[in-house]
Design a protein around this motif. Structure first.
Motif, PDB file in Angstrom:
ATOM      1  N   ARG A 194      43.433  41.434  44.483  1.00 46.52           N
ATOM      2  CA  ARG A 194      42.359  42.991  44.413  1.00 46.52           C
ATOM      3  C   ARG A 194      40.922  42.882  43.499  1.00 46.52           C
ATOM      4  O   ARG A 194      41.081  42.322  42.949  1.00 46.52           O
ATOM      5  CB  ARG A 194      43.220  44.085  43.165  1.00 46.52           C
ATOM      6  N   LEU A 195      40.163  42.457  44.693  1.00 47.37           N
ATOM      7  CA  LEU A 195      38.834  42.574  44.358  1.00 47.37           C
ATOM      8  C   LEU A 195      37.735  44.067  42.635  1.00 47.37           C
ATOM      9  O   LEU A 195      37.431  43.651  41.863  1.00 47.37           O
ATOM     10  CB  LEU A 195      38.262  42.137  45.060  1.00 47.37           C
ATOM     11  N   ARG A 196      38.574  44.318  44.186  1.00 49.48           N
ATOM     12  CA  ARG A 196      37.772  45.719  43.685  1.00 49.48           C
ATOM     13  C   ARG A 196      38.063  46.161  42.133  1.00 49.48           C
ATOM     14  O   ARG A 196      40.011  46.411  41.499  1.00 49.48           O
ATOM     15  CB  ARG A 196      38.120  47.304  44.379  1.00 49.48           C
ATOM     16  N   GLY A 197      37.479  46.485  41.123  1.00 46.56           N
ATOM     17  CA  GLY A 197      37.456  47.091  39.840  1.00 46.56           C
ATOM     18  C   GLY A 197      38.095  45.680  38.849  1.00 46.56           C
ATOM     19  O   GLY A 197      39.002  45.704  37.681  1.00 46.56           O
ATOM     20  N   THR A 198      38.583  44.956  39.745  1.00 48.76           N
ATOM     21  CA  THR A 198      38.420  43.546  38.409  1.00 48.76           C
ATOM     22  C   THR A 198      37.345  42.684  39.067  1.00 48.76           C
ATOM     23  O   THR A 198      36.084  42.566  38.899  1.00 48.76           O
ATOM     24  CB  THR A 198      39.834  42.431  39.111  1.00 48.76           C
ATOM     25  N   ASP A 199      37.631  41.310  38.117  1.00 45.43           N
ATOM     26  CA  ASP A 199      36.482  40.042  38.103  1.00 45.43           C
ATOM     27  C   ASP A 199      37.071  39.022  38.439  1.00 45.43           C
ATOM     28  O   ASP A 199      36.798  37.360  37.891  1.00 45.43           O
ATOM     29  CB  ASP A 199      36.407  39.723  36.359  1.00 45.43           C
ATOM     30  N   ALA A 200      38.189  39.378  39.912  1.00 47.06           N
ATOM     31  CA  ALA A 200      37.931  37.881  40.094  1.00 47.06           C
ATOM     32  C   ALA A 200      37.072  37.422  41.043  1.00 47.06           C
ATOM     33  O   ALA A 200      37.558  36.438  40.905  1.00 47.06           O
ATOM     34  CB  ALA A 200      39.298  38.181  41.526  1.00 47.06           C
ATOM     35  N   GLU A 201      36.446  37.713  41.238  1.00 48.40           N
ATOM     36  CA  GLU A 201      35.015  36.940  42.422  1.00 48.40           C
ATOM     37  C   GLU A 201      34.773  36.225  40.912  1.00 48.40           C
ATOM     38  O   GLU A 201      34.485  35.591  41.863  1.00 48.40           O
ATOM     39  CB  GLU A 201      34.599  37.703  42.693  1.00 48.40           C
ATOM     40  N   GLU A 202      34.387  36.791  39.776  1.00 49.35           N
ATOM     41  CA  GLU A 202      33.577  35.995  39.373  1.00 49.35           C
ATOM     42  C   GLU A 202      33.848  34.899  38.638  1.00 49.35           C
ATOM     43  O   GLU A 202      33.945  34.093  37.816  1.00 49.35           O
ATOM     44  CB  GLU A 202      33.620  36.996  37.563  1.00 49.35           C
ATOM     45  N   ARG A 203      35.574  34.724  38.482  1.00 52.70           N
ATOM     46  CA  ARG A 203      36.345  34.172  37.820  1.00 52.70           C
ATOM     47  C   ARG A 203      36.355  32.825  39.552  1.00 52.70           C
ATOM     48  O   ARG A 203      37.077  31.830  38.655  1.00 52.70           O
ATOM     49  CB  ARG A 203      37.587  34.485  37.496  1.00 52.70           C
ATOM     50  N   GLY A 204      36.169  32.790  39.871  1.00 51.58           N
ATOM     51  CA  GLY A 204      36.469  32.111  41.528  1.00 51.58           C
ATOM     52  C   GLY A 204      37.793  32.279  42.133  1.00 51.58           C
ATOM     53  O   GLY A 204      37.848  31.056  42.352  1.00 51.58           O
ATOM     54  N   LEU A 205      38.083  33.217  41.909  1.00 55.28           N
ATOM     55  CA  LEU A 205      39.760  33.087  42.276  1.00 55.28           C
ATOM     56  C   LEU A 205      39.873  33.384  43.726  1.00 55.28           C
ATOM     57  O   LEU A 205      40.423  32.989  44.509  1.00 55.28           O
ATOM     58  CB  LEU A 205      40.019  34.603  41.570  1.00 55.28           C
ATOM     59  N   PRO A 206      39.233  34.147  45.192  1.00 54.97           N
ATOM     60  CA  PRO A 206      39.147  33.924  45.801  1.00 54.97           C
ATOM     61  C   PRO A 206      39.177  32.452  45.797  1.00 54.97           C
ATOM     62  O   PRO A 206      39.629  31.939  47.533  1.00 54.97           O
ATOM     63  CB  PRO A 206      37.756  35.288  46.334  1.00 54.97           C
ATOM     64  N   GLN A 207      38.595  31.594  45.559  1.00 58.21           N
ATOM     65  CA  GLN A 207      38.510  30.764  46.193  1.00 58.21           C
ATOM     66  C   GLN A 207      39.192  29.364  45.362  1.00 58.21           C
ATOM     67  O   GLN A 207      39.531  28.325  45.807  1.00 58.21           O
ATOM     68  CB  GLN A 207      36.936  29.818  46.106  1.00 58.21           C
ATOM     69  N   ALA A 208      40.010  29.397  45.103  1.00 61.07           N
ATOM     70  CA  ALA A 208      40.803  28.508  43.634  1.00 61.07           C
ATOM     71  C   ALA A 208      42.182  28.938  45.077  1.00 61.07           C
ATOM     72  O   ALA A 208      41.965  29.508  46.117  1.00 61.07           O
ATOM     73  CB  ALA A 208      41.183  29.385  42.964  1.00 61.07           C
ATOM     74  N   ASP A 209      42.687  27.292  44.495  1.00 58.82           N
ATOM     75  CA  ASP A 209      43.970  26.761  44.860  1.00 58.82           C
ATOM     76  C   ASP A 209      45.038  28.019  44.848  1.00 58.82           C
ATOM     77  O   ASP A 209      44.980  28.608  43.770  1.00 58.82           O
ATOM     78  CB  ASP A 209      44.964  25.377  44.681  1.00 58.82           C
ATOM     79  N   ASP A 210      46.276  27.668  45.451  1.00 56.70           N
ATOM     80  CA  ASP A 210      47.267  28.968  45.130  1.00 56.70           C
ATOM     81  C   ASP A 210      48.322  29.064  44.101  1.00 56.70           C
ATOM     82  O   ASP A 210      47.981  30.171  43.252  1.00 56.70           O
ATOM     83  CB  ASP A 210      48.646  28.725  46.473  1.00 56.70           C
ATOM     84  N   ALA A 213      50.172  36.779  37.425  1.00 58.63           N
ATOM     85  CA  ALA A 213      51.650  37.361  36.632  1.00 58.63           C
ATOM     86  C   ALA A 213      50.959  36.910  35.682  1.00 58.63           C
ATOM     87  O   ALA A 213      51.386  37.742  35.226  1.00 58.63           O
ATOM     88  CB  ALA A 213      51.645  34.965  36.985  1.00 58.63           C
ATOM     89  N   ALA A 214      49.415  36.473  35.115  1.00 61.79           N
ATOM     90  CA  ALA A 214      49.345  36.919  33.684  1.00 61.79           C
ATOM     91  C   ALA A 214      48.475  38.106  34.014  1.00 61.79           C
ATOM     92  O   ALA A 214      49.134  38.624  32.516  1.00 61.79           O
ATOM     93  CB  ALA A 214      47.819  35.381  33.867  1.00 61.79           C
ATOM     94  N   GLU A 215      48.273  38.314  34.781  1.00 56.78           N
ATOM     95  CA  GLU A 215      47.372  39.881  34.777  1.00 56.78           C
ATOM     96  C   GLU A 215      47.378  40.459  35.569  1.00 56.78           C
ATOM     97  O   GLU A 215      47.143  40.145  36.419  1.00 56.78           O
ATOM     98  CB  GLU A 215      45.566  39.378  34.298  1.00 56.78           C
ATOM     99  N   PRO A 216      48.129  41.433  36.160  1.00 60.75           N
ATOM    100  CA  PRO A 216      49.324  41.820  37.370  1.00 60.75           C
ATOM    101  C   PRO A 216      48.525  43.030  37.468  1.00 60.75           C
ATOM    102  O   PRO A 216      47.656  43.546  39.014  1.00 60.75           O
ATOM    103  CB  PRO A 216      49.535  42.836  36.349  1.00 60.75           C
ATOM    104  N   ARG A 217      46.544  43.092  37.084  1.00 61.02           N
ATOM    105  CA  ARG A 217      45.770  44.341  37.998  1.00 61.02           C
ATOM    106  C   ARG A 217      44.924  43.613  38.411  1.00 61.02           C
ATOM    107  O   ARG A 217      44.238  44.124  39.461  1.00 61.02           O
ATOM    108  CB  ARG A 217      44.904  44.987  36.413  1.00 61.02           C
ATOM    109  N   LEU A 218      45.351  42.088  38.412  1.00 58.37           N
ATOM    110  CA  LEU A 218      45.157  41.444  39.750  1.00 58.37           C
ATOM    111  C   LEU A 218      45.755  41.437  41.732  1.00 58.37           C
ATOM    112  O   LEU A 218      45.251  40.726  42.348  1.00 58.37           O
ATOM    113  CB  LEU A 218      44.300  39.880  38.982  1.00 58.37           C
ATOM    114  N   ILE A 219      46.607  42.092  41.442  1.00 54.80           N
ATOM    115  CA  ILE A 219      47.552  42.104  42.479  1.00 54.80           C
ATOM    116  C   ILE A 219      47.344  42.904  43.105  1.00 54.80           C
ATOM    117  O   ILE A 219      47.479  44.882  42.812  1.00 54.80           O
ATOM    118  CB  ILE A 219      48.938  41.808  41.972  1.00 54.80           C
ATOM    119  N   GLU A 220      46.776  43.145  44.572  1.00 54.32           N
ATOM    120  CA  GLU A 220      46.623  44.171  45.538  1.00 54.32           C
ATOM    121  C   GLU A 220      47.925  44.781  45.872  1.00 54.32           C
ATOM    122  O   GLU A 220      48.740  44.012  45.801  1.00 54.32           O
ATOM    123  CB  GLU A 220      46.276  43.716  46.845  1.00 54.32           C
ATOM    124  N   ARG A 221      47.155  45.991  46.269  1.00 55.50           N
ATOM    125  CA  ARG A 221      48.756  47.166  45.780  1.00 55.50           C
ATOM    126  C   ARG A 221      49.048  47.583  47.043  1.00 55.50           C
ATOM    127  O   ARG A 221      47.514  47.869  47.517  1.00 55.50           O
ATOM    128  CB  ARG A 221      48.933  47.880  44.590  1.00 55.50           C
TER     129      ARG A 221
END
Length: 114
Positions: free
Chosen positions: A60-76, A84-92
């Motif tokens: 989930r990109l909207r409303g999260t800091d996933a992009e700032e943390r580089g998660l879209p480019q991170a390994d699986d 798992a640590a921050e479930p708000r990052l899970i798209e639903r």
């Protein structure tokens, strides 16, 4: 048929998907409010594998800091651990049945596995 929905009651798409499941004859629905009861990294890996998608596609990109943390480019493993640590990052919502798993955006995608 059994169906499990990883649900956020504050999300309109998630509520609409849940309504489709509840209104479909013969479907026994199990609701997991994933913000309160987050799935493990292992369960998320299985869900995305069964859905034929990468963990990055389930971020989930909207409303999260996933992009700032580089998660879209991170390994699986990094993405799954973050989810798992921050479930708000899970798209639903994610829905699992015997016929497969879908990220139900839009909600009508749930029909593919019913």
């Amino acid at each position: 048929m059994k169906a499990t929905i990883w649900h956020n009651p504050a999300c309109g798409t998630s509520r609409k998907t849940l309504a489709i499941l509840q209104e479909t004859f013969g479907v026994e629905v199990s609701v997991v409010e994933y913000l309160a009861t987050p799935p493990s990294a292992e369960k998320l890996a299985q869900l995305y594998r069964d859905a034929g998608m990468t963990p990055q596609a389930g971020l989930r990109l909207r409303g999260t800091d996933a992009e700032e943390r580089g998660l879209p480019q991170a390994d699986d493993a990094t993405v799954l651990a973050a989810m798992a640590a921050e479930p708000r990052l899970i798209e639903r919502p994610l829905v699992e049945t015997d016929k497969g798993v879908r990220l139900c955006r839009p909600q009508d995608k749930v029909h593919e596995i019913l």
